[in-house]
Each structure stands twice: as C-alpha cells, then as structure tokens.
Scaffold this motif. Structure first.
Motif, PDB file in Angstrom:
ATOM      1  N   ARG A   1      22.739 139.986  -3.232  1.00  9.41           N
ATOM      2  CA  ARG A   1      22.076 138.747  -2.840  1.00  9.41           C
ATOM      3  C   ARG A   1      23.016 137.552  -3.074  1.00  9.41           C
ATOM      4  N   PRO A   2      23.563 136.992  -2.006  1.00 11.60           N
ATOM      5  CA  PRO A   2      24.380 135.788  -2.168  1.00 11.60           C
ATOM      6  C   PRO A   2      23.486 134.596  -2.506  1.00 11.60           C
ATOM      7  N   PRO A   3      24.048 133.515  -2.994  1.00 11.05           N
ATOM      8  CA  PRO A   3      23.216 132.346  -3.316  1.00 11.05           C
ATOM      9  C   PRO A   3      22.540 131.722  -2.105  1.00 11.05           C
ATOM     10  N   ALA A   4      23.119 131.887  -0.916  1.00  7.11           N
ATOM     11  CA  ALA A   4      22.556 131.256   0.285  1.00  7.11           C
ATOM     12  C   ALA A   4      23.067 131.970   1.524  1.00  7.11           C
ATOM     13  N   LEU A   5      22.361 131.746   2.632  1.00  4.58           N
ATOM     14  CA  LEU A   5      22.793 132.175   3.954  1.00  4.58           C
ATOM     15  C   LEU A   5      23.154 130.922   4.752  1.00  4.58           C
ATOM     16  N   PHE A   6      23.948 131.101   5.827  1.00  6.75           N
ATOM     17  CA  PHE A   6      24.423 129.942   6.584  1.00  6.75           C
ATOM     18  C   PHE A   6      24.176 130.139   8.078  1.00  6.75           C
ATOM     19  N   PHE A   7      23.946 129.014   8.777  1.00  6.73           N
ATOM     20  CA  PHE A   7      23.866 129.050  10.234  1.00  6.73           C
ATOM     21  C   PHE A   7      24.879 128.063  10.804  1.00  6.73           C
ATOM     22  N   GLU A   8      25.252 128.272  12.079  1.00  4.16           N
ATOM     23  CA  GLU A   8      26.284 127.471  12.723  1.00  4.16           C
ATOM     24  C   GLU A   8      25.674 126.522  13.746  1.00  4.16           C
TER      25      GLU A   8
ATOM     26  N   PRO B   1      21.550 129.384  17.661  1.00  2.00           N
ATOM     27  CA  PRO B   1      20.168 129.176  17.216  1.00  2.00           C
ATOM     28  C   PRO B   1      19.982 129.714  15.797  1.00  2.00           C
ATOM     29  N   SER B   2      19.313 128.950  14.963  1.00  4.88           N
ATOM     30  CA  SER B   2      19.159 129.331  13.556  1.00  4.88           C
ATOM     31  C   SER B   2      18.047 130.354  13.340  1.00  4.88           C
ATOM     32  N   ILE B   3      17.376 130.772  14.415  1.00  8.01           N
ATOM     33  CA  ILE B   3      16.193 131.630  14.287  1.00  8.01           C
ATOM     34  C   ILE B   3      16.493 132.936  13.556  1.00  8.01           C
ATOM     35  N   HIS B   4      17.662 133.529  13.820  1.00 11.37           N
ATOM     36  CA  HIS B   4      17.981 134.813  13.200  1.00 11.37           C
ATOM     37  C   HIS B   4      18.238 134.649  11.704  1.00 11.37           C
ATOM     38  N   MET B   5      19.038 133.638  11.348  1.00 11.72           N
ATOM     39  CA  MET B   5      19.328 133.428   9.936  1.00 11.72           C
ATOM     40  C   MET B   5      18.088 132.940   9.194  1.00 11.72           C
ATOM     41  N   ASP B   6      17.247 132.196   9.882  1.00 11.60           N
ATOM     42  CA  ASP B   6      16.004 131.738   9.264  1.00 11.60           C
ATOM     43  C   ASP B   6      15.098 132.924   8.939  1.00 11.60           C
ATOM     44  N   ALA B   7      15.053 133.896   9.844  1.00 10.68           N
ATOM     45  CA  ALA B   7      14.238 135.092   9.601  1.00 10.68           C
ATOM     46  C   ALA B   7      14.766 135.871   8.404  1.00 10.68           C
ATOM     47  N   LEU B   8      16.088 136.023   8.325  1.00  7.93           N
ATOM     48  CA  LEU B   8      16.681 136.727   7.184  1.00  7.93           C
ATOM     49  C   LEU B   8      16.449 135.952   5.894  1.00  7.93           C
ATOM     50  N   SER B   9      16.561 134.636   5.989  1.00  9.09           N
ATOM     51  CA  SER B   9      16.355 133.794   4.812  1.00  9.09           C
ATOM     52  C   SER B   9      14.944 133.964   4.251  1.00  9.09           C
ATOM     53  N   ARG B  10      13.943 133.943   5.141  1.00 12.97           N
ATOM     54  CA  ARG B  10      12.559 134.081   4.693  1.00 12.97           C
ATOM     55  C   ARG B  10      12.279 135.484   4.163  1.00 12.97           C
ATOM     56  N   GLU B  11      12.844 136.483   4.840  1.00 12.24           N
ATOM     57  CA  GLU B  11      12.617 137.867   4.409  1.00 12.24           C
ATOM     58  C   GLU B  11      13.218 138.131   3.035  1.00 12.24           C
ATOM     59  N   ALA B  12      14.416 137.591   2.794  1.00 11.93           N
ATOM     60  CA  ALA B  12      15.110 137.843   1.534  1.00 11.93           C
ATOM     61  C   ALA B  12      14.833 136.786   0.470  1.00 11.93           C
ATOM     62  N   SER B  13      14.046 135.760   0.840  1.00 11.22           N
ATOM     63  CA  SER B  13      13.757 134.643  -0.086  1.00 11.22           C
ATOM     64  C   SER B  13      15.044 134.006  -0.595  1.00 11.22           C
ATOM     65  N   LEU B  14      15.944 133.722   0.346  1.00 10.98           N
ATOM     66  CA  LEU B  14      17.203 133.056   0.035  1.00 10.98           C
ATOM     67  C   LEU B  14      17.273 131.741   0.808  1.00 10.98           C
ATOM     68  N   PRO B  15      17.856 130.701   0.217  1.00 14.27           N
ATOM     69  CA  PRO B  15      17.973 129.432   0.942  1.00 14.27           C
ATOM     70  C   PRO B  15      18.905 129.552   2.141  1.00 14.27           C
TER      71      PRO B  15
END
Length: 304
Positions: free
Chosen positions: A238-245, A249-263
């Motif tokens: 679990r890294p401290p955060a995920l990033f989008f460019e 579209p941020s939709i994919h990283m947002d889904a991973l962020s919510r699923e993993a409870s990571l910012p």
C-alpha cells in the motif's frame, strides 16, 4: 480512413491554388507535435523561427486526430519535430502528406539518451517514449533540435548552439532543484502508481518505483484485467497515495483509490503542459509542480 483523406486532399487543393506560394516567406517555419516539444524548440529557435504546435495544451498527444488547421499549417511548414517511439500514432498521416520540402525529425530516436522499455500493457517491452520526463532526456532533445535548426539555417548556427547551451544549464539547475525537493521522501514511500506508465524516466532519475495501470494512452485504458491486477498488488503493498494525470480521466484511479482506501493526488503533468495560467505553464514549472504534488502526497519532510 477514406473520409479522412477526402477532406485532407480537399484542404491541400485549396492551399495549392491560393494566391501566395506556400514558401514565399523565407522565415523558417517549424511545427512541434505537442506542447512540451514546442517549448523545447522555442528555447533554441529564438525569434527568427516561426514555431507552432499540432496538439494543443491539455489534449492527449496519443489520441489526437489531425484537424483541418493542422493540415493547412503543415502545408506551409519546413520542419516537424515530433517525439516518436510511438508517442504520436497520428504522425503516419503527416508522413503520408510529406514531400521533399518537409523534414520530419523523430527527436527521441535521434537523442543521445539511454531508452527504457514500457513496463506494462499492450506495448510492454517496446521503447518508452517519455524521455523528456528526465531533464537529462530533455537536454538530449535540445541537442537534436539545435543541430537540426543549424543545418537548415547555418548562418544562425552560433545563436542556436548558444541558446542550447543556456537551456542545458537551466535544465541542470532544474534537475538539482527537483532532486532536493524529493530527497525528503522516505525510500519506503517512493512508489508512483499512475494511470499511464509515463514516469519510468522520472523514476530512474529520482529513485522511485513507477508503475502504471496501463502502458500508454493509445491502448485500452483501465481494462478489467489491468484494474484487477493493480487491486491485487494494492492489497499486498500500500503506497501512501495514488496519482492521476492531467490528460487522463481520473475515473480509473478514483475507483482504485476508493477500493483501497488510499488518497488520490494530482494532477501530474506528463504528456502536456497546463494552460499558460496553470501550474505547469512551462517545462520547469511542470517538473516542479509534479515534485511538489509527490512531496506532499508521499510524506516528504515539511518545508522550513
């Protein structure tokens, strides 16, 4: 494809029958494929060279389709600087339209800089085109640009090479500034998980582990298989955060962020500069902005 060629040739016909010959003006006309390349070319070219861009700021260079204004501009162009290594799939249309008057320069292929390979996705194992994400790669681009312009305008070669030297010095200073900003991030936190695998050169330069959900943006984005693979990895590490460019579209990283409870942090800028009033208005601002976002999201030391 036939429809595309229909309007292309119609536009070319209009250009050819216009009153003014395409090259009546002796000013060297240059086009860069996307905004980062445009800025690097302008650094070397100076005011005596006309420099335009095909892909506007904020647009995805991978998925761009040539527009009628692009086609007309190409008709009056002497040199096209493009990144190459598959970054601009649409460049094949430019090649189809080109003749002996138009010089196409594949900058990344000509650059004296050691390439990496794409780490994941459909194009895994092929050369990674994002060399400019390391200032040393950008400096190698500067050399190619200066040499090309000097060949076309030998009477201005000294000016081109002088500006190239100044640009390399500025890039070296930028490199040191980015290193200093990032060095406070703990080694255990140095993971860059982004949408596109566009940070390989940045990671090599600044000691990060970079990974993308997919390889490059002109393949299938966010497939179920790719998302599932990343989800499994996040369950273990679990890294401290995920990033989008910015161009994805941020939709994919947002889904991973919510699923993993990571910012989720961003946007990071890779394939495009921001608008001129944005946080990545030029190349130096782009890298500084990215470094600042990473510093904050990955737990860098607090500024004094």
């Amino acid at each position: 494809m036939s429809k595309w060629f229909t309007w292309v040739w119609a536009l070319l016909f209009v250009a050819l029958i216009s009153a003014a010959p395409a090259y009546a003006n002796t000013t060297l006309r240059v086009i860069a494929s996307f905004s980062v390349m445009e800025e690097l070319v302008k650094r070397v070219a100076g005011d005596t060279v006309s420099v335009n861009v095909i892909v506007p700021r904020g647009e995805d260079v991978h998925r761009w389709e040539l527009t009628p204004p692009n086609v007309l501009a190409l008709e009056e162009t002497h040199i096209v600087f493009y990144n190459g290594l598959g970054l601009e799939p649409w460049i094949r249309h430019v090649e189809a339209m080109s003749d002996d008057r138009l010089t196409l320069v594949e900058v990344a292929k000509k650059a004296d800089y050691t390439p990496l390979t794409i780490s994941t996705g459909q194009y895994k194992g092929e050369p990674d085109p994002h060399m400019w994400m390391d200032p040393e790669g950008a400096a190698a681009y500067i050399d190619v640009i200066a040499e090309t312009l000097a060949e076309h305008l030998p009477e201005q070669a000294d000016a081109f090479y002088t500006r190239a030297d100044e640009a390399r010095k500025a890039l070296n200073n930028l490199n040191q500034a980015v290193k200093e900003r990032l060095e406070g991030i703990p080694q255990t936190n140095r993971t860059l998980l982004t949408s596109e695998a566009g940070f390989g050169y940045f990671a090599r330069a600044y000691a990060f582990d970079a990974q993308g959900v997919w390889g490059v943006n002109h393949e299938t984005q966010g497939s179920a298989q790719a998302m599932a693979k990343i989800s499994e990895q996040l369950a273990e590490k679990r890294p401290p955060a995920l990033f989008f460019e910015s161009t994805t579209p941020s939709i994919h990283m947002d889904a991973l962020s919510r699923e993993a409870s990571l910012p989720l942090a961003g946007p990071l800028y890779v394939d495009s500069l921001s608008a001129e009033d944005g946080p990545a208005a030029n190349y130096a601002d782009m890298l500084r902005h990215n470094a600042e976002v990473m510093h904050t999201a990955l737990g860098g030391a607090t500024a004094e």
